[in-house]
Design a protein around this motif. Sequence first.
Motif, PDB file in Angstrom:
ATOM      1  N   ARG A   1      -4.441   8.603   7.462  1.00  0.00           N
ATOM      2  CA  ARG A   1      -4.788   8.180   6.107  1.00  0.00           C
ATOM      3  C   ARG A   1      -3.803   7.144   5.566  1.00  0.00           C
ATOM      4  O   ARG A   1      -4.163   6.297   4.738  1.00  0.00           O
ATOM      5  CB  ARG A   1      -4.822   9.408   5.186  1.00  0.00           C
ATOM      6  CG  ARG A   1      -5.325   9.126   3.783  1.00  0.00           C
ATOM      7  CD  ARG A   1      -6.765   8.615   3.833  1.00  0.00           C
ATOM      8  NE  ARG A   1      -7.222   8.166   2.551  1.00  0.00           N
ATOM      9  CZ  ARG A   1      -7.799   8.946   1.639  1.00  0.00           C
ATOM     10  NH1 ARG A   1      -7.990  10.226   1.904  1.00  0.00           N
ATOM     11  NH2 ARG A   1      -8.206   8.442   0.504  1.00  0.00           N
ATOM     12  N   ASN A   2      -2.542   7.207   6.034  1.00  0.00           N
ATOM     13  CA  ASN A   2      -1.526   6.279   5.542  1.00  0.00           C
ATOM     14  C   ASN A   2      -1.210   5.163   6.544  1.00  0.00           C
ATOM     15  O   ASN A   2      -0.220   4.433   6.360  1.00  0.00           O
ATOM     16  CB  ASN A   2      -0.245   7.055   5.206  1.00  0.00           C
ATOM     17  CG  ASN A   2      -0.425   7.940   3.984  1.00  0.00           C
ATOM     18  OD1 ASN A   2      -0.286   7.475   2.850  1.00  0.00           O
ATOM     19  ND2 ASN A   2      -0.750   9.215   4.212  1.00  0.00           N
ATOM     20  N   ARG A   3      -2.056   5.066   7.621  1.00  0.00           N
ATOM     21  CA  ARG A   3      -1.915   4.009   8.610  1.00  0.00           C
ATOM     22  C   ARG A   3      -0.509   3.974   9.187  1.00  0.00           C
ATOM     23  O   ARG A   3       0.179   2.956   9.190  1.00  0.00           O
ATOM     24  CB  ARG A   3      -2.281   2.660   7.998  1.00  0.00           C
ATOM     25  CG  ARG A   3      -3.721   2.602   7.505  1.00  0.00           C
ATOM     26  CD  ARG A   3      -4.039   1.257   6.891  1.00  0.00           C
ATOM     27  NE  ARG A   3      -5.413   1.250   6.402  1.00  0.00           N
ATOM     28  CZ  ARG A   3      -5.966   0.197   5.784  1.00  0.00           C
ATOM     29  NH1 ARG A   3      -5.256  -0.906   5.582  1.00  0.00           N
ATOM     30  NH2 ARG A   3      -7.214   0.251   5.371  1.00  0.00           N
TER      31      ARG A   3
ATOM     32  N   VAL B   1      -0.893  16.663  10.796  1.00  0.00           N
ATOM     33  CA  VAL B   1      -0.051  15.475  10.841  1.00  0.00           C
ATOM     34  C   VAL B   1      -0.886  14.256  11.216  1.00  0.00           C
ATOM     35  O   VAL B   1      -0.707  13.162  10.670  1.00  0.00           O
ATOM     36  CB  VAL B   1       1.110  15.675  11.844  1.00  0.00           C
ATOM     37  CG1 VAL B   1       1.950  14.399  11.953  1.00  0.00           C
ATOM     38  CG2 VAL B   1       1.987  16.843  11.435  1.00  0.00           C
ATOM     39  N   ASP B   2      -1.841  14.456  12.151  1.00  0.00           N
ATOM     40  CA  ASP B   2      -2.712  13.355  12.561  1.00  0.00           C
ATOM     41  C   ASP B   2      -3.499  12.798  11.375  1.00  0.00           C
ATOM     42  O   ASP B   2      -3.593  11.582  11.198  1.00  0.00           O
ATOM     43  CB  ASP B   2      -3.691  13.824  13.648  1.00  0.00           C
ATOM     44  CG  ASP B   2      -2.977  14.112  14.954  1.00  0.00           C
ATOM     45  OD1 ASP B   2      -1.893  13.531  15.171  1.00  0.00           O
ATOM     46  OD2 ASP B   2      -3.499  14.914  15.749  1.00  0.00           O
ATOM     47  N   ARG B   3      -4.061  13.731  10.548  1.00  0.00           N
ATOM     48  CA  ARG B   3      -4.870  13.294   9.404  1.00  0.00           C
ATOM     49  C   ARG B   3      -4.001  12.574   8.372  1.00  0.00           C
ATOM     50  O   ARG B   3      -4.400  11.576   7.781  1.00  0.00           O
ATOM     51  CB  ARG B   3      -5.539  14.520   8.770  1.00  0.00           C
ATOM     52  CG  ARG B   3      -6.503  14.176   7.645  1.00  0.00           C
ATOM     53  CD  ARG B   3      -7.821  13.662   8.193  1.00  0.00           C
ATOM     54  NE  ARG B   3      -8.706  13.263   7.106  1.00  0.00           N
ATOM     55  CZ  ARG B   3      -8.762  12.025   6.595  1.00  0.00           C
ATOM     56  NH1 ARG B   3      -7.988  11.069   7.060  1.00  0.00           N
ATOM     57  NH2 ARG B   3      -9.606  11.732   5.625  1.00  0.00           N
TER      58      ARG B   3
ATOM     59  N   LYS C   1       2.267   5.904  12.287  1.00  0.00           N
ATOM     60  CA  LYS C   1       2.381   6.659  13.519  1.00  0.00           C
ATOM     61  C   LYS C   1       3.006   8.018  13.205  1.00  0.00           C
ATOM     62  O   LYS C   1       3.809   8.135  12.298  1.00  0.00           O
ATOM     63  CB  LYS C   1       3.265   5.911  14.525  1.00  0.00           C
ATOM     64  CG  LYS C   1       2.650   4.598  15.003  1.00  0.00           C
ATOM     65  CD  LYS C   1       3.578   3.918  15.996  1.00  0.00           C
ATOM     66  CE  LYS C   1       2.964   2.608  16.486  1.00  0.00           C
ATOM     67  NZ  LYS C   1       3.850   1.912  17.469  1.00  0.00           N
ATOM     68  N   LYS C   2       2.637   9.029  14.005  1.00  0.00           N
ATOM     69  CA  LYS C   2       3.153  10.383  13.754  1.00  0.00           C
ATOM     70  C   LYS C   2       4.674  10.447  13.855  1.00  0.00           C
ATOM     71  O   LYS C   2       5.309  11.251  13.176  1.00  0.00           O
ATOM     72  CB  LYS C   2       2.524  11.385  14.725  1.00  0.00           C
ATOM     73  CG  LYS C   2       1.051  11.621  14.481  1.00  0.00           C
ATOM     74  CD  LYS C   2       0.568  12.853  15.221  1.00  0.00           C
ATOM     75  CE  LYS C   2       0.755  12.693  16.723  1.00  0.00           C
ATOM     76  NZ  LYS C   2       0.224  13.899  17.453  1.00  0.00           N
ATOM     77  N   SER C   3       5.249   9.611  14.732  1.00  0.00           N
ATOM     78  CA  SER C   3       6.703   9.658  14.944  1.00  0.00           C
ATOM     79  C   SER C   3       7.467   8.752  13.974  1.00  0.00           C
ATOM     80  O   SER C   3       8.701   8.707  14.026  1.00  0.00           O
ATOM     81  CB  SER C   3       7.015   9.244  16.383  1.00  0.00           C
ATOM     82  OG  SER C   3       6.512   7.927  16.632  1.00  0.00           O
ATOM     83  N   GLN C   4       6.755   8.047  13.123  1.00  0.00           N
ATOM     84  CA  GLN C   4       7.411   7.075  12.241  1.00  0.00           C
ATOM     85  C   GLN C   4       8.277   7.774  11.207  1.00  0.00           C
ATOM     86  O   GLN C   4       7.884   8.773  10.606  1.00  0.00           O
ATOM     87  CB  GLN C   4       6.339   6.223  11.543  1.00  0.00           C
ATOM     88  CG  GLN C   4       6.915   5.101  10.710  1.00  0.00           C
ATOM     89  CD  GLN C   4       5.805   4.194  10.178  1.00  0.00           C
ATOM     90  OE1 GLN C   4       4.742   4.097  10.768  1.00  0.00           O
ATOM     91  NE2 GLN C   4       6.076   3.514   9.070  1.00  0.00           N
ATOM     92  N   LEU C   5       9.490   7.227  11.002  1.00  0.00           N
ATOM     93  CA  LEU C   5      10.394   7.772   9.994  1.00  0.00           C
ATOM     94  C   LEU C   5       9.923   7.362   8.606  1.00  0.00           C
ATOM     95  O   LEU C   5       9.379   6.262   8.427  1.00  0.00           O
ATOM     96  CB  LEU C   5      11.821   7.274  10.229  1.00  0.00           C
ATOM     97  CG  LEU C   5      12.493   7.723  11.531  1.00  0.00           C
ATOM     98  CD1 LEU C   5      13.860   7.074  11.658  1.00  0.00           C
ATOM     99  CD2 LEU C   5      12.614   9.240  11.565  1.00  0.00           C
TER     100      LEU C   5
END
Length: 629
Positions: free
Chosen positions: A608-610, A602-604, A612-616
């Motif tokens: 790559r898509n700039r 998920v981090d990668r 946040k991990k929690s972003q909807l």
Amino acid sequence: MRNALVAAGILLLILPIPSFGGTADGIPPAGSGAAVVHLEGTKAGKSPGPAAAPPAAPPATVTPGVPVAAIPAAPAPWAVPPPTSSVPPQFIPSPAAPVPGSVPSRLPAVPTASFVAPPSEKAPDLVLSPGEVDLQVTKNLEDVPEEDGLGEEFFATASKEVEKGSGGVFSGITNPIEKFIRYFQNGGRKRFEVYLARSGKYVGMMQKILVRYGLPEDLVYVALIESGFSPKAYSVAKAAGPWQFISETGRRYGLRIDWWADERRDAEKSTHAAASYLRDLYGMFESWPLATAAYNAGEGKIQRAVTRYKSDDFSELIRHGYLKQETKDYVPKMLAALTIAKDPDKYGFGDVAYETPLDLRSVSVPGGTDLAAVARLLEVPVETIRDWNPELRRFCTPPNRERYDLRLSVEAARLAEERMEEIRTQAKITFLQHKVRKGETFQALADRYKTTVPVLRELNGLKRDSLRRTARLVIPVTGLMETEAVPGTEVSPDQLMMAHMRVEEGSRKARIRGGGRPEAGDTVTVRKGDTLARLAKRHGVRVKDLASANGLKAISKLKVGAHLVLPEAAGAARDVRKRATRYKVHKGDTLDRIARVYGVTVDRLAERNRMKKSQLLRQGVVLVIPLES
């Protein structure tokens, strides 16, 4: 003296008639109750009188659990002692117990005592799995003694008799035999060399099957003159496969023939069918010349020829005009082929390069398994899987069967067993019904459903390029989950997208697990059927670059087993392709779900898509998926 004779007569009336184990001569079995006076009437076909009921055993002599008839009756106090050993044994009366009226048993007498292990020492009965049953049945077939040979003497010295010419047993057909030997050596030489070379692939397997049926192994040369051992052979009479069965006869001998598969093309299954048919023909004519001629013309035709000319001599039948020339030539042609194949050096075929015998294993896969998907998972060309399974007529195993035994090489079979779960989930086809919409084309549908235009045409029986707007098409899809593949269930575009993602990710993981695709500078091994064009397409390079890197011309033929170096361009092209792919977000998607499907963190993915991990995720957004392993 007179008193002695009277006593002997009374004794004969009292003693029971001895049993000889049956009633073939009209003699009733012992204990039947039939009187002596009925003996002549029985032989003449008259009905004997009613049988007298056997005397009941005294209550004191009955033991629980033991049949009453098994207890010998106590002798009467006035009974004469049994005859001495000087009397022939066949005249000794049988015991009082009833004996079945059947053929005498040749089994050894049942011992009066036996030793049985106590229950604790007995081996328990075991339940076998279907696979174990199949293995055991196969082993049993191999252990079954071979049947007595049928007419083996005809083939045992066939080639030697042919060499004797008019002085041998084939004197009546010497001329046509010699004609075909000369033909195979001259005008038909090139084709006959191909047949001999191909025979190396099949003869060993076919001969083992023929022998198992009690047939001469040299009957294998019927397949040589029928098809040249080609599973793909198809005649103008619509006969198919190495043994050239027409549909009716093939089905009669257990071969399945439908839109999905044609087992006449299966070298092993069709040999079993041919062995059964040839055995039946020999049982009908008791002559291999007539039986093999009947294999060509049909049993009815040969039977009518025998009846018409009142002869079962093949050389006599071919002198008349009733049989077609093809049938008249059939036996001489087989004997000519057999003679050359037995001693190829003598007849100028010593330099034939025989193909390697088939060494395939059967792996059970679900019905409706996509061959192209299996090929990707097993890292072999799909054309090779088709060559191993020539009976398969379509792009998948028959979906009308729950399971199908796919034949694979030893290495491919090992991989298939290791990756069976992936085959079940990624190669299992679900057939969808799709209503054609305005503007849709074959190519657009093929791209959307990850299939090909030829498959869509074939599956729907269509030849035109255009699609009718109201048409309903059957479309094959792989990768759907088991719960999604239930008949009657609607499949949404999102489900379809996720199915394709599973298949793509599974293929990627299989490549990585198998060492990945070759990089620039790596070598690849040429396999059967490979060409420069196929290898270039497989590895993403241009044909001329691949040829140049290996000092070849673009039209050069490749030798199986040769090693080719991949040019630099192949690695560069591959790096661009593998660096990333794109995915359009659908309703309900999350970064975690997409990351799991593509096998990245998920981090990668977020980096790559700039994001946040929690972003909807917003529906319709296109994400870049990094695919570096």
